[in-house]
Design a protein around this motif. Structure first.
Motif, PDB file in Angstrom:
ATOM      1  N   PHE A  52       0.831  -1.207   0.000  1.00  0.00           N
ATOM      2  CA  PHE A  52       0.000   0.000   0.000  1.00  0.00           C
ATOM      3  C   PHE A  52       0.862   1.252   0.000  1.00  0.00           C
ATOM      4  O   PHE A  52       0.584   2.206  -0.722  1.00  0.00           O
ATOM      5  N   TYR A  91      -8.991  -1.438  -1.666  1.00  0.00           N
ATOM      6  CA  TYR A  91      -8.479  -0.088  -1.891  1.00  0.00           C
ATOM      7  C   TYR A  91      -7.880   0.098  -3.282  1.00  0.00           C
ATOM      8  O   TYR A  91      -7.491   1.199  -3.652  1.00  0.00           O
ATOM      9  N   CYS A  92      -7.801  -0.974  -4.054  1.00  0.00           N
ATOM     10  CA  CYS A  92      -7.210  -0.891  -5.396  1.00  0.00           C
ATOM     11  C   CYS A  92      -8.328  -0.692  -6.420  1.00  0.00           C
ATOM     12  O   CYS A  92      -9.132  -1.590  -6.664  1.00  0.00           O
ATOM     13  N   SER A 164      -0.023   3.524  -3.122  1.00  0.00           N
ATOM     14  CA  SER A 164      -0.107   4.937  -2.759  1.00  0.00           C
ATOM     15  C   SER A 164       1.289   5.544  -2.788  1.00  0.00           C
ATOM     16  O   SER A 164       2.179   5.118  -2.052  1.00  0.00           O
ATOM     17  N   VAL A 170      -3.329   7.584  -2.268  1.00  0.00           N
ATOM     18  CA  VAL A 170      -4.613   6.916  -2.079  1.00  0.00           C
ATOM     19  C   VAL A 170      -5.074   7.174  -0.652  1.00  0.00           C
ATOM     20  O   VAL A 170      -4.355   6.859   0.298  1.00  0.00           O
ATOM     21  N   SER A 172      -6.943   6.898   2.894  1.00  0.00           N
ATOM     22  CA  SER A 172      -7.332   5.782   3.754  1.00  0.00           C
ATOM     23  C   SER A 172      -7.693   6.341   5.123  1.00  0.00           C
ATOM     24  O   SER A 172      -7.383   7.490   5.459  1.00  0.00           O
ATOM     25  N   LYS A 176     -10.278   9.093   4.096  1.00  0.00           N
ATOM     26  CA  LYS A 176     -11.197   8.479   3.134  1.00  0.00           C
ATOM     27  C   LYS A 176     -12.647   8.677   3.572  1.00  0.00           C
ATOM     28  O   LYS A 176     -13.536   8.898   2.752  1.00  0.00           O
TER      29      LYS A 176
END
Length: 302
Positions: A52, A91-92, A164, A170, A172, A176
């Motif tokens: 990640f 998360y992808c 990320s 990205v 989280s 998020k």
């Protein structure tokens, strides 16, 4: 086969298969752990390590293989240019997966699905307000490259890839959650514009279908058959309970208008009998009511 026992100096017989089993067990253990950078994967799949972020020490693995189907099965995915990916984390996203595999070659499409499918999903214009919620949990992906060499390059990936990065972060955790809440608050004016645009396109489509149906109405096809539609001279009634009740009520009113009341002698007799039956019923109800009032000691005739 014999082995020496150092304590007693004697020899102990050992079954020949025992050493073979030990060797297989050692190989399995070595395959499970493997040298640095290798991991066991399902039969026919290659493992691609994914992290990640740089802070993460352990790697998550994507299991990939070339998309293949049986000879008697048809699939819309091009087999020589499609990479089938298992174990895609939540998360992808499609954009993230496309960025991770773009080093292998130009990518045409990336599609995430809940389970493997043989056909591509119908392509619909993406909406900012109306879109299906992503499937929670791990998913599968179909990555279609522009050239077959992209699939071969993806199968040979060994170094860990970062989801990320500084250039492509990205979100989280709480960040998020905040982003999801902000996305859930819509602009009313933009929503109205999108709905109006959709309804205009829908009305146009329906009008075209009705025009085409009117043009084809009563026109026989190549074999001489004429298609019967609901837009004919006598449209077909819907097969619903409400429609059936409306038809029965309409027929009842029509019969009542045509029927002559008290015209025949049997009609007079039936009318008198119905009147007497109603009087008897009312008399019985009054008797029961009086008995009930007597039981409750509330009967006061004077």
């Amino acid at each position: 086969m014999e082995t020496a026992a150092p304590e007693s100096g004697t020899t102990t017989p050992v079954h020949p298969c025992a050493s073979v089993h030990k060797m297989v067990a050692r190989k399995k253990k070595a395959g499970a752990c493997g040298p640095e950078g290798s991991v066991s994967s399902p039969l026919g799949y290659s493992a691609i390590p994914v992290k990640f972020s740089e802070k993460q020490k352990a790697s998550h693995y994507l299991y990939v293989r070339q998309h293949r189907v049986r000879q008697d099965t048809q699939s819309t995915w091009p087999p020589n240019r499609t990479l089938f990916v298992l174990n895609v984390p939540p998360y992808c996203t499609e954009e993230c997966l496309s960025r991770l595999l773009s080093s292998c070659g130009a990518i045409k499409t990336v599609e995430l699905q809940e389970k493997p499918e043989l056909a591509e999903s119908p392509k619909e214009p993406k909406s900012k307000f109306f879109h299906p919620k992503p499937v929670p949990g791990f998913r599968v992906a179909y990555v279609v490259f522009q050239k077959p060499s992209g699939v071969s390059a993806a199968l040979n990936l060994k170094s860990p890839m970062l989801v990320s990065t500084e250039s492509h972060p990205v979100k989280s955790g709480i960040h998020k959650w905040i982003s999801d809440y902000e996305d859930s608050v819509f602009d009313p004016e933009a929503l109205r514009v999108e709905v109006d645009t959709f309804m205009e396109a829908y009305d146009k489509k329906i009008a075209e279908e009705e025009t085409k149906a009117k043009e084809e109405e009563g026109v026989p096809d190549e074999e001489g058959w004429v298609k019967v539609t609901r837009r004919g001279r006598r449209p077909v009634l819907p097969r619903t309970e409400a429609a059936s009740l409306r038809v029965l009520e309409r027929e009842k009113r029509k019969r009542a208008r045509k029927e002559l009341l008290n015209f025949y002698a049997w009609q007079h007799r039936e009318t008198k009998m119905e009147h007497l039956a109603q009087l008897r019923k009312k008399f019985e109800e009054d008797k029961q009511r009086i008995e009930l009032m007597r039981a409750q000691r509330k009967f006061r005739p004077y």
